[in-house]
Design a protein around this motif. Sequence first.
Motif, PDB file in Angstrom:
ATOM      1  N   MET A 129      -1.929  -1.415 -14.193  1.00 13.89           N
ATOM      2  CA  MET A 129      -1.277  -2.698 -13.960  1.00 13.89           C
ATOM      3  C   MET A 129       0.068  -2.509 -13.254  1.00 13.89           C
ATOM      4  O   MET A 129       0.386  -3.218 -12.286  1.00 13.89           O
ATOM      5  CB  MET A 129      -1.069  -3.426 -15.284  1.00 13.89           C
ATOM      6  N   LEU A 130       0.853  -1.535 -13.708  1.00 14.86           N
ATOM      7  CA  LEU A 130       2.162  -1.302 -13.095  1.00 14.86           C
ATOM      8  C   LEU A 130       2.017  -0.801 -11.657  1.00 14.86           C
ATOM      9  O   LEU A 130       2.822  -1.150 -10.786  1.00 14.86           O
ATOM     10  CB  LEU A 130       2.959  -0.287 -13.920  1.00 14.86           C
ATOM     11  N   SER A 131       0.998   0.025 -11.405  1.00 16.44           N
ATOM     12  CA  SER A 131       0.804   0.521 -10.035  1.00 16.44           C
ATOM     13  C   SER A 131       0.399  -0.605  -9.091  1.00 16.44           C
ATOM     14  O   SER A 131       0.730  -0.584  -7.901  1.00 16.44           O
ATOM     15  CB  SER A 131      -0.252   1.626 -10.021  1.00 16.44           C
ATOM     16  N   ARG A 132      -0.324  -1.584  -9.614  1.00 11.18           N
ATOM     17  CA  ARG A 132      -0.675  -2.748  -8.796  1.00 11.18           C
ATOM     18  C   ARG A 132       0.554  -3.608  -8.510  1.00 11.18           C
ATOM     19  O   ARG A 132       0.733  -4.106  -7.408  1.00 11.18           O
ATOM     20  CB  ARG A 132      -1.729  -3.597  -9.503  1.00 11.18           C
ATOM     21  N   ARG A 133       1.394  -3.771  -9.509  1.00 11.24           N
ATOM     22  CA  ARG A 133       2.548  -4.668  -9.373  1.00 11.24           C
ATOM     23  C   ARG A 133       3.648  -4.050  -8.509  1.00 11.24           C
ATOM     24  O   ARG A 133       4.292  -4.747  -7.717  1.00 11.24           O
ATOM     25  CB  ARG A 133       3.095  -5.011 -10.761  1.00 11.24           C
ATOM     26  N   TYR A 134       3.848  -2.784  -8.660  1.00 16.85           N
ATOM     27  CA  TYR A 134       4.914  -2.104  -7.921  1.00 16.85           C
ATOM     28  C   TYR A 134       4.295  -1.118  -6.923  1.00 16.85           C
ATOM     29  O   TYR A 134       3.989  -1.475  -5.802  1.00 16.85           O
ATOM     30  CB  TYR A 134       5.869  -1.407  -8.895  1.00 16.85           C
ATOM     31  N   SER A 135       4.108   0.110  -7.337  1.00 16.39           N
ATOM     32  CA  SER A 135       3.380   1.107  -6.546  1.00 16.39           C
ATOM     33  C   SER A 135       3.015   2.242  -7.486  1.00 16.39           C
ATOM     34  O   SER A 135       3.491   2.306  -8.630  1.00 16.39           O
ATOM     35  CB  SER A 135       4.228   1.628  -5.375  1.00 16.39           C
TER      36      SER A 135
ATOM     37  N   ASN B 292      -5.740  -0.012  -4.405  1.00 13.17           N
ATOM     38  CA  ASN B 292      -5.795  -0.249  -5.843  1.00 13.17           C
ATOM     39  C   ASN B 292      -7.114   0.208  -6.461  1.00 13.17           C
ATOM     40  O   ASN B 292      -7.156   0.637  -7.615  1.00 13.17           O
ATOM     41  CB  ASN B 292      -5.571  -1.734  -6.144  1.00 13.17           C
TER      42      ASN B 292
ATOM     43  N   ARG C  86      12.387  -4.491  -3.939  1.00 11.45           N
ATOM     44  CA  ARG C  86      11.975  -5.567  -4.849  1.00 11.45           C
ATOM     45  C   ARG C  86      13.167  -6.228  -5.499  1.00 11.45           C
ATOM     46  O   ARG C  86      13.200  -7.404  -5.749  1.00 11.45           O
ATOM     47  CB  ARG C  86      11.034  -4.989  -5.924  1.00 11.45           C
TER      48      ARG C  86
END
Length: 454
Positions: free
Chosen positions: A298-304, A124, A453
């Motif tokens: 934020m989206l890359s942290r939550r998903y990939s 991240n 997911r």
Amino acid sequence: MAALPVVLNVSHFYGEVLKMPLGVMGLIFIAARTIDAIQDPVIGLVSDSFTHRGRRGRLVFVALMLPLLIGGFYMLFHPPAAILTQHTMLAVWLFAALFVVHLGYAGVSISYHAHGAELTDDYNERTRVTVGREIFGLLGMTLAVVLPTVLTGRFGENQGYAYMGALFIPIAILFAMPTLLWSPPSVHPPVRRENPEIHVRYFRDWLVGLAPRLARPTRTMEDNTAFRALVPFFAPLKNRLFRRLLLVFVVNGAALGVAVSVMLFYVEHVLKGNKLQAGIILLVYFGAAALSVPMWLMLSRRYSKTVAWFIAMILTVGAMSVAVFFGAGDFALFVPVAILTGMGIGADYGLPPSVLADIINSEEGKDTRGDTGAYFGLWALATKLATAVGAAGSLPVAALLGFNPSRGEYGNFALVVVYVIVPVAIKVVAAVLLWHIRVEAERGSVRDEMLRRR
């Protein structure tokens, strides 16, 4: 800030203001860009060699190349008054300035991006580095949109461009100093290539498998000095994840190359907008890209990272598709489309370099792990290839469909096809590729990540 004026303003300055023949200028652009593309892998290897000067060695190379970037940019927009009426000397000046600015830009950007990829090994944290960097990059592009418009409007075309070239000098120095003086060191050791024969054997076997008819010539490749010299440039292609990422990146980038080449034509002839409105669209476009970067983080942290990139592609496809229905007087309706597509560009700029940083040090990299400069040299080459493919194909297609100003043909349907339909189709292909194939070193394909997911 340096990249956009070289692409957008140089042709206008030399063609419209200085009256250089367009045929001559086209040949100069082709020659300069060919040299620029060829030099990228070489510069990547040179950047790797500077890692032996310490963990901030790549920044030493950046400092050495920065004067070329500044000087070449100033030369482009400040040719000597004595040669303005001599087309031959002006052509020589343009080629020399393009060569210097391309060399400086490639040297600075490749080594700078490579150093950024080596600041951390955290999944991240790499995205934080890349998106933070791209915010400033997009702000530089925004400045490059505003300055030419303001300066040429206030001082005239010739003097306005000269002032822009002069203003670039203090801006470049001011914003380079924090990086050169206070950037953290690389967390990686110096790049070492102790067994180049491994690369030679790999490419021999790869070429034989790719085309059996090449089997006989490749038997002597290990003894071919020229081949041994070229192999390190392309050694990163041994990494299958890198090859996959390049495939998606080039396809996705071609869509942007197509759209950017005719964007101003679309605003002027389809929407019937003026120059001020065209400038507003560019500002909204790049501004939305810069402001959207934290959202993609934020989206890359939550998903990939690839899932976030996939979402950006779908967002762009949906927004651009609406533009099919626009016509004269729909400028206000087009602004939200520019905002959404700009947000997609924020992901295109911020996420792929972070994925690349993960790939460089993955297990799939094998003996090319840590050759960051070589990877980013090929990455820069792929970036230019994607843009060139898109730009080279868009204008001929538009002319074929009925948009050719030199013949007095201004078919709006041609612009709708080239600016909307073709880029959307290319984006869909890129999204399908990203959905099915695994690109990230530590994650599965977008399909695997989303279904898991769910």
